[in-house]
Design an enzyme around this catalytic site. Sequence first.
Site, PDB file in Angstrom:
ATOM      1  N   CYS A  95       0.811  -1.214   0.000  1.00 47.92           N
ATOM      2  CA  CYS A  95       0.000   0.000   0.000  1.00 47.92           C
ATOM      3  C   CYS A  95       0.856   1.281   0.000  1.00 47.92           C
ATOM      4  CB  CYS A  95      -0.972  -0.054   1.185  1.00 47.92           C
ATOM      5  SG  CYS A  95      -2.369   1.060   0.993  1.00 47.92           S
ATOM      6  N   HIS A 195      -3.114  -5.841   2.626  1.00 56.19           N
ATOM      7  CA  HIS A 195      -2.461  -5.558   3.907  1.00 56.19           C
ATOM      8  C   HIS A 195      -2.110  -6.804   4.708  1.00 56.19           C
ATOM      9  CE1 HIS A 195      -1.965  -1.293   4.444  1.00 56.19           C
ATOM     10  NE2 HIS A 195      -3.039  -1.111   3.712  1.00 56.19           N
TER      11      HIS A 195
HETATM   12  N1  GLN Z   1      -2.127   6.785   2.407  1.00 58.29           N
HETATM   13  C1  GLN Z   1      -2.321   5.930   1.288  1.00 58.29           C
HETATM   14  C2  GLN Z   1      -3.725   5.932   0.720  1.00 58.29           C
HETATM   15  O1  GLN Z   1      -4.663   6.239   1.395  1.00 58.29           O
HETATM   16  C3  GLN Z   1      -1.894   4.532   1.664  1.00 58.29           C
HETATM   17  C4  GLN Z   1      -2.795   3.928   2.709  1.00 58.29           C
HETATM   18  C5  GLN Z   1      -2.294   2.629   3.245  1.00 58.29           C
HETATM   19  O2  GLN Z   1      -1.098   2.337   3.260  1.00 58.29           O
HETATM   20  N2  GLN Z   1      -3.245   1.879   3.750  1.00 58.29           N
HETATM   21  O3  GLN Z   1      -3.877   5.584  -0.440  1.00 58.29           O
END
Ligand code: GLN
Length: 244
Positions: A95, A195
Amino acid sequence: MEKLIIGHFYPDLLNLYGDRGNVLALMRRAQLRGIEVEVKRISIGDDVKVGDIDIGFIGGGQDREQNIMADDMKNVKGPVIKQMIEDGVVFLTICGGYQMLGKYYEEHDGTKIECLGALPHYTKGENERFINDTVYEIDINGVKTTVVGFENHSGRTYLGEGEKPLMTVIKGHGNNGEDGTEGAIYKNTFCTYSHGSLLPKNPAITDMMLSIALKRKYGEDYKLPSLSTETEDLARKQALEYIG
Ligand code: GLN
């Protein structure tokens, strides 16, 4: 005795939804095979050189944390990370970590974070977040495997030249909710929006990464000893039933 060194980048800043579980899964499935594992925490102010690690891991983060580590990643550790990726060091990035390897991440409010540029993708944030349990399909050495995960991102990522998607979306949004792609793969760098549950629930990916890293270190003839996936398969089955 074989030994693997895992470099966990920015563990104090990029660690959402149990992303550290990926490092634990790599450790556990290596140690059960008698392979020694050392984990190095590499954050702002820590030194890292090419050759220091066999596997690199970068987790996900909120926009705020991505802004904090962006300069260090681009201007301090950047050349080393780029060299490692080109050399074929195994990397898993999730992510926010995935976004940070690309060219830039434009947040939903228009703020632009200049990213490392190790890979050619770019990311644009939208107001609507993609929050889903996810099901993907990955092809590992010709074997198609179902992957379960969880996504929570505002960013839409678009792959660049030379980058291939890591998986195809069966359920969820993946890279951008438009093209059915999920994540990216370049050399031995694996990027995904999936994740914490990625490696603990998907041992085929864990073993693929361990195998590549060990072959790089001990030669192409190295063969990863077989190890049961019974517990992880049960967890994946249960997740699939829950996702429906
Ligand atoms: N901040 C980034 C987004 O919202 C990544 C979020 C995350 O790592 N869950 O796309």
